[in-house]
Design a protein around this motif. Structure first.
Motif, PDB file in Angstrom:
ATOM      1  N   SER A   3       0.831  -1.193   0.000  1.00 13.08           N
ATOM      2  CA  SER A   3       0.000   0.000   0.000  1.00 13.08           C
ATOM      3  C   SER A   3       0.870   1.249   0.000  1.00 13.08           C
ATOM      4  O   SER A   3       1.831   1.355   0.737  1.00 13.08           O
ATOM      5  CB  SER A   3      -0.911  -0.002   1.226  1.00 13.08           C
ATOM      6  OG  SER A   3      -1.664   1.191   1.267  1.00 13.08           O
ATOM      7  N   VAL A   7      -6.494   4.667   1.892  1.00 13.97           N
ATOM      8  CA  VAL A   7      -7.542   4.294   0.951  1.00 13.97           C
ATOM      9  C   VAL A   7      -8.400   5.478   0.539  1.00 13.97           C
ATOM     10  O   VAL A   7      -8.962   5.480  -0.546  1.00 13.97           O
ATOM     11  CB  VAL A   7      -8.411   3.169   1.562  1.00 13.97           C
ATOM     12  CG1 VAL A   7      -9.625   2.884   0.707  1.00 13.97           C
ATOM     13  CG2 VAL A   7      -7.584   1.910   1.736  1.00 13.97           C
ATOM     14  N   GLN A  10      -8.729   9.302  -3.768  1.00  9.31           N
ATOM     15  CA  GLN A  10      -9.517   8.839  -4.908  1.00  9.31           C
ATOM     16  C   GLN A  10      -8.964   9.383  -6.219  1.00  9.31           C
ATOM     17  O   GLN A  10      -8.656  10.573  -6.319  1.00  9.31           O
ATOM     18  CB  GLN A  10     -10.973   9.276  -4.749  1.00  9.31           C
ATOM     19  CG  GLN A  10     -11.888   8.782  -5.847  1.00  9.31           C
ATOM     20  CD  GLN A  10     -13.342   8.985  -5.497  1.00  9.31           C
ATOM     21  OE1 GLN A  10     -14.023   8.086  -5.035  1.00  9.31           O
ATOM     22  NE2 GLN A  10     -13.828  10.198  -5.711  1.00  9.31           N
ATOM     23  N   ARG A  25      -6.587   0.930 -13.288  1.00 11.49           N
ATOM     24  CA  ARG A  25      -7.404   0.769 -12.082  1.00 11.49           C
ATOM     25  C   ARG A  25      -6.810  -0.272 -11.144  1.00 11.49           C
ATOM     26  O   ARG A  25      -6.694  -0.040  -9.929  1.00 11.49           O
ATOM     27  CB  ARG A  25      -8.827   0.360 -12.466  1.00 11.49           C
ATOM     28  CG  ARG A  25      -9.731   0.074 -11.259  1.00 11.49           C
ATOM     29  CD  ARG A  25     -11.069  -0.503 -11.697  1.00 11.49           C
ATOM     30  NE  ARG A  25     -10.896  -1.751 -12.438  1.00 11.49           N
ATOM     31  CZ  ARG A  25     -10.658  -2.931 -11.867  1.00 11.49           C
ATOM     32  NH1 ARG A  25     -10.539  -3.035 -10.545  1.00 11.49           N
ATOM     33  NH2 ARG A  25     -10.519  -4.019 -12.604  1.00 11.49           N
ATOM     34  N   ARG A  26      -6.421  -1.424 -11.681  1.00 20.72           N
ATOM     35  CA  ARG A  26      -5.903  -2.505 -10.843  1.00 20.72           C
ATOM     36  C   ARG A  26      -4.614  -2.086 -10.139  1.00 20.72           C
ATOM     37  O   ARG A  26      -4.433  -2.346  -8.940  1.00 20.72           O
ATOM     38  CB  ARG A  26      -5.676  -3.766 -11.678  1.00 20.72           C
ATOM     39  CG  ARG A  26      -6.977  -4.464 -12.064  1.00 20.72           C
ATOM     40  CD  ARG A  26      -6.746  -5.826 -12.668  1.00 20.72           C
ATOM     41  NE  ARG A  26      -6.188  -5.737 -14.011  1.00 20.72           N
ATOM     42  CZ  ARG A  26      -4.938  -6.067 -14.322  1.00 20.72           C
ATOM     43  NH1 ARG A  26      -4.090  -6.457 -13.364  1.00 20.72           N
ATOM     44  NH2 ARG A  26      -4.507  -5.975 -15.557  1.00 20.72           N
ATOM     45  N   GLU A  29      -5.473   0.495  -7.412  1.00 22.31           N
ATOM     46  CA  GLU A  29      -6.130  -0.122  -6.257  1.00 22.31           C
ATOM     47  C   GLU A  29      -5.141  -0.931  -5.432  1.00 22.31           C
ATOM     48  O   GLU A  29      -5.206  -0.936  -4.198  1.00 22.31           O
ATOM     49  CB  GLU A  29      -7.287  -1.002  -6.733  1.00 22.31           C
ATOM     50  CG  GLU A  29      -8.480  -0.195  -7.239  1.00 22.31           C
ATOM     51  CD  GLU A  29      -9.617  -1.057  -7.751  1.00 22.31           C
ATOM     52  OE1 GLU A  29     -10.730  -0.520  -7.921  1.00 22.31           O
ATOM     53  OE2 GLU A  29      -9.388  -2.261  -8.006  1.00 22.31           O
ATOM     54  N   GLN A  30      -4.206  -1.589  -6.089  1.00 27.87           N
ATOM     55  CA  GLN A  30      -3.173  -2.324  -5.363  1.00 27.87           C
ATOM     56  C   GLN A  30      -2.272  -1.364  -4.584  1.00 27.87           C
ATOM     57  O   GLN A  30      -1.644  -1.761  -3.595  1.00 27.87           O
ATOM     58  CB  GLN A  30      -2.342  -3.162  -6.330  1.00 27.87           C
ATOM     59  CG  GLN A  30      -3.084  -4.353  -6.903  1.00 27.87           C
ATOM     60  CD  GLN A  30      -2.328  -5.030  -8.036  1.00 27.87           C
ATOM     61  OE1 GLN A  30      -1.227  -4.615  -8.397  1.00 27.87           O
ATOM     62  NE2 GLN A  30      -2.916  -6.073  -8.594  1.00 27.87           N
ATOM     63  N   CYS A  33      -5.375   3.155  -3.624  1.00 23.17           N
ATOM     64  CA  CYS A  33      -6.298   4.200  -4.070  1.00 23.17           C
ATOM     65  C   CYS A  33      -7.683   3.630  -4.328  1.00 23.17           C
ATOM     66  O   CYS A  33      -7.839   2.471  -4.699  1.00 23.17           O
ATOM     67  CB  CYS A  33      -5.797   4.843  -5.362  1.00 23.17           C
ATOM     68  SG  CYS A  33      -4.325   5.839  -5.186  1.00 23.17           S
ATOM     69  N   ARG A  34      -8.700   4.481  -4.135  1.00 20.32           N
ATOM     70  CA  ARG A  34     -10.021   4.187  -4.670  1.00 20.32           C
ATOM     71  C   ARG A  34     -10.069   4.772  -6.078  1.00 20.32           C
ATOM     72  O   ARG A  34      -9.588   5.878  -6.311  1.00 20.32           O
ATOM     73  CB  ARG A  34     -11.117   4.810  -3.809  1.00 20.32           C
ATOM     74  CG  ARG A  34     -11.328   4.098  -2.482  1.00 20.32           C
ATOM     75  CD  ARG A  34     -12.557   4.621  -1.758  1.00 20.32           C
ATOM     76  NE  ARG A  34     -12.397   6.004  -1.369  1.00 20.32           N
ATOM     77  CZ  ARG A  34     -13.207   6.995  -1.763  1.00 20.32           C
ATOM     78  NH1 ARG A  34     -14.196   6.736  -2.596  1.00 20.32           N
ATOM     79  NH2 ARG A  34     -13.003   8.226  -1.343  1.00 20.32           N
ATOM     80  N   VAL A  35     -10.650   4.048  -7.007  1.00 18.75           N
ATOM     81  CA  VAL A  35     -10.608   4.451  -8.409  1.00 18.75           C
ATOM     82  C   VAL A  35     -12.023   4.508  -8.981  1.00 18.75           C
ATOM     83  O   VAL A  35     -12.832   3.596  -8.761  1.00 18.75           O
ATOM     84  CB  VAL A  35      -9.758   3.477  -9.251  1.00 18.75           C
ATOM     85  CG1 VAL A  35      -9.748   3.893 -10.716  1.00 18.75           C
ATOM     86  CG2 VAL A  35      -8.334   3.405  -8.703  1.00 18.75           C
ATOM     87  N   ARG A  36     -12.306   5.590  -9.676  1.00 23.30           N
ATOM     88  CA  ARG A  36     -13.510   5.680 -10.499  1.00 23.30           C
ATOM     89  C   ARG A  36     -13.075   5.760 -11.954  1.00 23.30           C
ATOM     90  O   ARG A  36     -11.991   6.270 -12.261  1.00 23.30           O
ATOM     91  CB  ARG A  36     -14.324   6.918 -10.141  1.00 23.30           C
ATOM     92  CG  ARG A  36     -15.034   6.818  -8.790  1.00 23.30           C
ATOM     93  CD  ARG A  36     -15.957   8.017  -8.588  1.00 23.30           C
ATOM     94  NE  ARG A  36     -15.189   9.247  -8.458  1.00 23.30           N
ATOM     95  CZ  ARG A  36     -15.678  10.464  -8.687  1.00 23.30           C
ATOM     96  NH1 ARG A  36     -16.925  10.606  -9.110  1.00 23.30           N
ATOM     97  NH2 ARG A  36     -14.931  11.533  -8.514  1.00 23.30           N
TER      98      ARG A  36
END
Length: 240
Positions: A3, A7, A10, A25-26, A29-30, A33-36
């Motif tokens: 990390s 978290v 964004q 995104r992957r 997130e790994q 981060c939160r991803v939109r």
């Protein structure tokens, strides 16, 4: 991958290629981060209006509103929102125009997802997503120009300056190191943290910063050009 961020940070990823979006995104997130995701420029602007992210990853080439126009509108409406642009390899004109519009950084396609995560980490850190070191936080003043490095805000004659992340970084560095000539390579290393990079990145950011801190950007008094070398900051305040 461990990390990197809490978290709650964004990131909005805007790309019409679902494969690219999924890979980015992957990896993000790994990294914590939160991803939109948004698949086009209109969706990106709507997503930012609905819930402002900490950073936008923005592809240049998209149908409808392209990334350059989206960046232009973001700079108009939310000037301090960090933007990292994705550009096609070799499209120097797009990269330069993106920087002129106000992108904080760019990564060329094809790109290493790990490199992109590192670039995003750097921009988020500089944007204040990571708390500043209290040992170096200070208010830097040169006459009527003030840069508050703890809050990362700057003003001129009492009016707030709409600086991007990298523009503030550059201003802070120059205020801390007046009177010395710095090459574009020096500035890439010290401000951007790049060992290798396009010198036009520095040129464009200097031009944009001059437009905001100089009375006459065409004849700058603070940020001087040192021909054959680079740039030098000359304080207007003689006490500095």
């Amino acid at each position: 991958m461990g990390s990197v961020y809490p978290v709650e940070h964004q990131v909005l990823v805007v790309d019409d290629d679902p494969t690219v979006s999924d890979v980015v995104r992957r990896y993000l997130e790994q990294s914590g981060c939160r991803v939109r995701l948004a698949a086009d420029g209109s969706a990106a602007l709507a997503a930012v209006a609905a819930e402002r992210p900490d950073l936008v990853v923005l592809d240049v080439m998209m149908p409808g509103l392209d990334g350059l126009e989206v960046c232009r509108r973001l700079r108009r409406d939310v000037p301090d929102l960090p933007v990292v642009m994705l550009t096609a390899l070799g499209e120097e004109a797009d990269r330069v125009l993106g920087l002129e519009i106000g992108a904080d950084d760019y990564v060329t396609k094809p790109f290493s997802p790990r490199e992109l995560v590192l670039r995003i980490r750097s921009v988020l850190r500089r944007a204040g997503a990571v708390a500043p070191d209290p040992a170096v936080a200070a208010q830097l003043t040169d006459g009527d120009l003030i840069a508050d490095t703890a809050r990362r805000v700057a003003s001129l004659r009492g009016e707030a300056l709409p600086l991007t992340v990298r523009e503030f970084d550059l201003l802070e560095f120059l205020l801390r190191n007046p009177g010395r000539a710095w090459s574009r390579t020096d500035l890439l290393k010290r401000v951007w943290g790049w060992q290798i990079g396009d010198h036009s990145t520095v040129t464009v950011h200097v031009r944009r910063l001059r437009e905001k801190v100089e009375d006459d950007p065409a004849s700058p008094r603070r940020i001087r050009t040192v021909w054959g070398i680079g740039y030098r900051y000359e304080p207007e305040d003689p006490a500095r």
